[in-house]
Write an enzyme that holds these catalytic residues in place. Structure first.
Site, PDB file in Angstrom:
ATOM      1  N   GLU A  99       0.836  -1.191   0.000  1.00  0.00           N
ATOM      2  CA  GLU A  99       0.000   0.000   0.000  1.00  0.00           C
ATOM      3  C   GLU A  99       0.878   1.251   0.000  1.00  0.00           C
ATOM      4  OE1 GLU A  99      -3.050   2.089   3.255  1.00  0.00           O
ATOM      5  OE2 GLU A  99      -1.841   0.330   3.781  1.00  0.00           O
ATOM      6  N   ILE A 101       1.279   4.977   1.195  1.00  0.00           N
ATOM      7  CA  ILE A 101       0.740   5.870   2.218  1.00  0.00           C
ATOM      8  C   ILE A 101       1.298   7.265   1.992  1.00  0.00           C
ATOM      9  CG2 ILE A 101       0.620   6.373   4.683  1.00  0.00           C
ATOM     10  CD1 ILE A 101       0.805   3.385   5.216  1.00  0.00           C
ATOM     11  N   ASP A 206      12.844  -3.147  14.760  1.00  0.00           N
ATOM     12  CA  ASP A 206      13.888  -2.227  14.294  1.00  0.00           C
ATOM     13  C   ASP A 206      13.328  -0.801  14.312  1.00  0.00           C
ATOM     14  OD1 ASP A 206      16.312  -1.350  13.297  1.00  0.00           O
ATOM     15  OD2 ASP A 206      15.868  -1.867  11.213  1.00  0.00           O
TER      16      ASP A 206
END
Length: 300
Positions: A99, A101, A206
């Site tokens: 996706e 964004i 992370d």
């Protein structure tokens, strides 16, 4: 620019023009910021997609990233890019489509909201298989082993600190850190003695400033994970370059109450990432590694 067709043998175009629901790709734009992979935005008549490629690796790294993104996405808590497709490139290398964004909203309350949503993710993403993940992945470009392990101390000792020490000795033959680190491994059960009934919760793995952003509505987004199920405090191992403020921690600990000894354990969780940075980027991180190892070895 491209349009129509069946993808012309390109698996990225093939997916976007098939399962992705697009009939034409109107523009492909490079996206900066990464140091390991190439990234592009694909604009189409069905919306935009974010695509990462790497000509030097097989599909396993991106498949593991997709698995981590999917696990976080399914908690329905903090926003992550929904993974759509990962696979191999025909002339070598691999890709992941996710996706797209749009970033750039106000971050006035972003840290507080990130802390709150991260705490919710840690509560929602619980494993009944122990500590580890469904597959090995990478931390940066370093292999990160995630075998299912019944207890946290064993997992962290053997598959986090111990693993990095072995890599460091192979990569740099640093006998001093290796020997001091081996002594530290023996003490990890004592150093983590305050932990009782640790729940294996889903970690981004992370979490630093480069892997955090805010969407156009100002909601926090976390990216580029190295997911596994572990002790929630291990999420803060990269806090030395994450710039978390007091509102972040206040909101987080309202969701996940602080445990006894948190401050004492934090540098041990940071050590994993300092050792990894030494492995990735060289001896400029050696001083921090020695300092933390010596700090804990000198406690006993």
């Amino acid at each position: 620019m491209a349009s129509g067709g069946d993808g012309d043998g390109d698996p990225i175009r093939h997916w976007i023009l098939g399962d992705g629901g697009a009939t034409k790709i109107t523009r492909i734009t490079p996206v900066g910021g990464g140091c390991i992979n190439a990234a592009n935005r694909y604009d189409t008549d069905a919306g935009s997609f974010f695509v990462k490629t790497n000509r030097g690796i097989d599909s396993s790294m991106f498949e593991a990233e997709a698995a981590g993104l999917d696990a976080m996405y399914r908690t329905n808590t903090v926003r992550v890019p929904k993974p759509l497709k990962a696979g191999s490139l025909p002339r070598g290398g691999s890709f992941i489509i996710m996706e797209y964004i749009e970033f750039g909203g106000s971050t006035l309350h972003g840290q507080r909201e990130l802390g709150r949503m991260l705490g919710k993710m840690h509560k929602a993403g619980i494993s009944d298989r122990g500590f580890g993940f469904e597959m090995d992945n990478t931390i940066g470009s370093t292999p990160q082993p995630n075998p299912w392990t019944p207890d946290w101390i064993t997992f962290f000792r053997d598959h986090r600190i111990g693993h990095q020490l072995e890599l460091l000795f192979t990569n740099y033959s640093d006998q001093q850190i290796y020997e001091k680190g081996k002594k530290l491994l023996e003490k990890i059960p004592y150093l983590l003695r305050d932990l009782k009934d640790v729940q294996p919760c889903l970690l981004h793995g992370d979490l630093w400033s480069g892997n955090m952003a805010y969407d156009k509505d100002g909601k926090p987004v976390i990216l580029d994970p190295a997911c596994y199920y572990g002790h929630n405090e291990a999420e803060f191992g990269m806090s030395w370059c994450a710039s978390f403020n007091s509102s972040f921690y206040d909101a987080y600990f309202k969701e996940m109450p602080k445990q006894k000894g948190f401050e004492d354990r934090l540098h041990l969780y940071k050590l994993y990432h300092y050792l990894n940075h030494y492995n990735l980027f060289g001896s400029s991180y050696r001083t921090q590694c020695i300092s933390i190892i010596s700090r804990y070895n000198n406690q006993l």
